[in-house]
Design an enzyme around this catalytic site. Structure first.
Site, PDB file in Angstrom:
ATOM      1  N   PRO A  89     -21.477 -12.274 -21.363  1.00 59.84           N
ATOM      2  CA  PRO A  89     -22.150 -12.938 -20.235  1.00 59.84           C
ATOM      3  C   PRO A  89     -21.156 -13.536 -19.234  1.00 59.84           C
ATOM      4  O   PRO A  89     -21.497 -13.804 -18.111  1.00 59.84           O
ATOM      5  CB  PRO A  89     -22.972 -14.044 -20.905  1.00 59.84           C
ATOM      6  CG  PRO A  89     -23.022 -13.698 -22.346  1.00 59.84           C
ATOM      7  CD  PRO A  89     -21.801 -12.901 -22.650  1.00 59.84           C
ATOM      8  N   GLU A 116     -22.599 -16.130 -30.946  1.00 56.59           N
ATOM      9  CA  GLU A 116     -22.281 -16.855 -29.711  1.00 56.59           C
ATOM     10  C   GLU A 116     -21.105 -16.240 -28.988  1.00 56.59           C
ATOM     11  O   GLU A 116     -20.824 -16.560 -27.838  1.00 56.59           O
ATOM     12  CB  GLU A 116     -21.970 -18.318 -30.043  1.00 56.59           C
ATOM     13  CG  GLU A 116     -23.180 -19.129 -30.454  1.00 56.59           C
ATOM     14  CD  GLU A 116     -24.338 -18.954 -29.479  1.00 56.59           C
ATOM     15  OE1 GLU A 116     -25.403 -18.506 -29.913  1.00 56.59           O
ATOM     16  OE2 GLU A 116     -24.140 -19.245 -28.280  1.00 56.59           O
ATOM     17  N   ARG A 154     -23.380  10.004 -16.116  1.00 50.02           N
ATOM     18  CA  ARG A 154     -24.113  10.713 -15.059  1.00 50.02           C
ATOM     19  C   ARG A 154     -23.203  11.115 -13.905  1.00 50.02           C
ATOM     20  O   ARG A 154     -23.515  12.019 -13.133  1.00 50.02           O
ATOM     21  CB  ARG A 154     -25.200   9.806 -14.466  1.00 50.02           C
ATOM     22  CG  ARG A 154     -26.243   9.325 -15.416  1.00 50.02           C
ATOM     23  CD  ARG A 154     -27.076   8.246 -14.762  1.00 50.02           C
ATOM     24  NE  ARG A 154     -27.735   8.750 -13.571  1.00 50.02           N
ATOM     25  CZ  ARG A 154     -28.854   9.458 -13.590  1.00 50.02           C
ATOM     26  NH1 ARG A 154     -29.412   9.754 -14.741  1.00 50.02           N
ATOM     27  NH2 ARG A 154     -29.411   9.883 -12.485  1.00 50.02           N
ATOM     28  N   ASP A 169     -28.151  10.141  -6.546  1.00 55.56           N
ATOM     29  CA  ASP A 169     -27.824   8.764  -6.941  1.00 55.56           C
ATOM     30  C   ASP A 169     -26.561   8.280  -6.283  1.00 55.56           C
ATOM     31  O   ASP A 169     -25.515   8.879  -6.451  1.00 55.56           O
ATOM     32  CB  ASP A 169     -27.610   8.683  -8.458  1.00 55.56           C
ATOM     33  CG  ASP A 169     -28.937   8.461  -9.153  1.00 55.56           C
ATOM     34  OD1 ASP A 169     -29.963   8.550  -8.456  1.00 55.56           O
ATOM     35  OD2 ASP A 169     -28.949   8.209 -10.353  1.00 55.56           O
TER      36      ASP A 169
HETATM   37  C1  LIG Z   1     -24.733 -20.614 -24.481  1.00 58.99           C
HETATM   38  C2  LIG Z   1     -25.177 -19.586 -23.498  1.00 58.99           C
HETATM   39  N1  LIG Z   1     -24.893 -18.223 -23.825  1.00 58.99           N
HETATM   40  C3  LIG Z   1     -24.266 -17.484 -22.768  1.00 58.99           C
HETATM   41  C4  LIG Z   1     -25.365 -17.052 -21.815  1.00 58.99           C
HETATM   42  C5  LIG Z   1     -24.726 -17.836 -25.190  1.00 58.99           C
HETATM   43  C6  LIG Z   1     -24.776 -16.372 -25.375  1.00 58.99           C
HETATM   44  C7  LIG Z   1     -25.947 -15.656 -25.185  1.00 58.99           C
HETATM   45  C8  LIG Z   1     -25.976 -14.277 -25.440  1.00 58.99           C
HETATM   46  C9  LIG Z   1     -24.835 -13.654 -25.885  1.00 58.99           C
HETATM   47  C10 LIG Z   1     -24.870 -12.205 -26.187  1.00 58.99           C
HETATM   48  N2  LIG Z   1     -24.796 -11.460 -24.951  1.00 58.99           N
HETATM   49  C11 LIG Z   1     -23.863 -10.516 -24.759  1.00 58.99           C
HETATM   50  O1  LIG Z   1     -23.049 -10.258 -25.644  1.00 58.99           O
HETATM   51  C12 LIG Z   1     -23.800  -9.826 -23.480  1.00 58.99           C
HETATM   52  C13 LIG Z   1     -22.865  -8.832 -23.332  1.00 58.99           C
HETATM   53  S1  LIG Z   1     -22.889  -8.149 -21.825  1.00 58.99           S
HETATM   54  C14 LIG Z   1     -24.158  -9.128 -21.273  1.00 58.99           C
HETATM   55  N3  LIG Z   1     -24.712  -9.059 -20.034  1.00 58.99           N
HETATM   56  C15 LIG Z   1     -25.699  -9.906 -19.766  1.00 58.99           C
HETATM   57  N4  LIG Z   1     -26.163 -10.790 -20.679  1.00 58.99           N
HETATM   58  C16 LIG Z   1     -25.648 -10.874 -21.937  1.00 58.99           C
HETATM   59  O2  LIG Z   1     -26.130 -11.705 -22.748  1.00 58.99           O
HETATM   60  C17 LIG Z   1     -24.572 -10.009 -22.283  1.00 58.99           C
HETATM   61  C18 LIG Z   1     -23.656 -14.349 -26.048  1.00 58.99           C
HETATM   62  C19 LIG Z   1     -23.630 -15.732 -25.795  1.00 58.99           C
END
Ligand SMILES: CCN(CC)Cc1ccc(CNC(=O)c2csc3nc[nH]c(=O)c23)cc1
Length: 248
Positions: A89, A116, A154, A169
Site C-alpha cells: 500500500p 501487516e 497484454r 488499449d
Molecule cells: C494499517 C493500514 N494498512 C495499510 C493500508 C495495513 C495494511 C493493509 C493491507 C495490507 C495488504 N495489502 C497489500 O499487500 C497490497 C499490496 S499492493 C496493494 N495495493 C493496494 N492496496 C493494498 O492493500 C495492497 C498491508 C497492510
C-alpha cells in the site's frame, strides 16, 4: 518475459498462467511464470513465516529469512537480475506507464506481502521498487500482482491479435487519453431499448464523431482531470473544445 512470485498462495497465480489471453500466451511460450512459497524455505517444525511486531501494534509481520531464501532461489533459477518489486500500500501507484516500462524488460520478481507487512530489513536489502494498485485495502499483494502481470503481458507482441478489440488499449481505447464510448451489439432492439441510430447508419464519419463526443462527455463527467491532461498534450481538436463548451 518471466514473472516470479514470492507468495504464500501460489495457486492464485493459475488465474493468469491458465486463463484467457494471458493463459494462451503462457501456453505459447511468450512468457513464463514461477511461484516460490516462503513457507517452503522455513527451518522450524511449524514452518513459521510471520511473527509479532517489535514495538507492539496489531497483526503480524512477515519474517525476512524465508523471503530471502525464496528470493535467492528465484534469482538463481532465473539467472538474470530483474526488478524485485514489493507489492505494498505504500508503493508507487501502478498505471499504464508502469506497465509499459515493465513490458520493455525481462519481467520481475513480485514479492507478495500478507499480514501487516514485511520486515523492513528484507525490503532495504533486496527490494528495488514498491508498487501499489491504488488507495484501497487488499488482503495481500497477490491480487495486485495478478493485475500487474495481466496488464504487462497484454502489451507483448503476439499476445493480442488485431481482432481483439483490446488492441486499441492505451487504457482509453481508440480515443486515447479519454474514457471509452458506449458499446452495443446484437440484437438491434433489446427489451425495447434500441441501438443509437447513428451506429446503424453505416456512416463512418458520423459514427466516429458520435463516439468522440460520447468519450468527451463521459470523461468530462467522470474523470475531468483526463480532459485537462489531453488538452495539455494538445490532443483536443477545435471540434472537441466546441463540444465540451456545449456541455458546460
Ligand atoms: C494499517 C493500514 N494498512 C495499510 C493500508 C495495513 C495494511 C493493509 C493491507 C495490507 C495488504 N495489502 C497489500 O499487500 C497490497 C499490496 S499492493 C496493494 N495495493 C493496494 N492496496 C493494498 O492493500 C495492497 C498491508 C497492510
Amino acid at each position: 518475459m518471466r514473472f516470479d512470485a514470492l507468495t504464500l498462495f501460489p495457486d492464485m497465480f493459475d488465474v493468469v498462467s491458465e486463463a484467457g489471453v494471458t493463459g494462451r500466451a503462457h501456453k505459447q511460450g511468450i512468457w513464463q511464470m514461477r511461484t516460490w512459497n516462503p513457507r517452503d524455505y522455513t527451518t522450524d517444525v511449524h514452518r513459521t513465516v510471520d511473527d509479532r511486531p517489535y514495538g507492539g501494534g496489531p497483526g503480524m509481520v512477515m519474517l525476512a529469512d524465508p523471503l530471502n531464501d525464496a528470493l535467492d532461489q528465484a534469482l538463481a533459477d532465473r539467472g538474470d537480475s530483474p526488478e524485485v518489486i514489493l507489492l505494498s500500500p505504500t508503493g508507487r501507484r501502478f498505471d499504464q506507464a508502469v506497465a509499459q516500462e515493465l513490458a520493455q524488460g525481462p519481467g520481475a520478481v513480485l514479492v507478495c506481502g500478507r499480514y501487516e507487512g514485511i520486515d523492513q530489513r528484507f525490503i532495504d536489502a533486496r527490494v528495488t521498487q514498491e508498487l501499489s494498485l491504488g488507495d484501497f485495502v487488499l488482503s495481500g499483494g497477490e491480487i495486485a500482482s495478478l493485475a500487474i502481470i495481466d496488464s504487462v503481458i497484454r502489451l507483448l507482441p503476439g499476445v493480442l491479435n488485431d481482432a481483439d478489440s483490446a488492441r486499441q488499449d492505451s487504457f482509453h481505447a481508440d480515443n486515447s487519453g479519454l474514457l471509452d464510448s458506449p458499446h452495443y451489439t446484437r440484437p438491434e432492439v433489446y427489451r425495447d431499448q434500441a441501438v443509437p441510430d447513428v451506429l446503424m447508419s453505416g456512416h463512418h464519419g458520423r459514427i466516429q464523431a458520435w463516439r468522440r463526443e460520447q468519450s468527451l462527455r463521459l470523461t468530462a463527467l467522470r474523470r475531468p482531470e483526463l480532459i485537462e491532461q489531453a488538452r495539455q498534450r494538445g490532443e483536443l481538436s477545435k471540434a472537441d473544445e466546441r463540444f465540451l463548451a456545449s456541455l458546460a
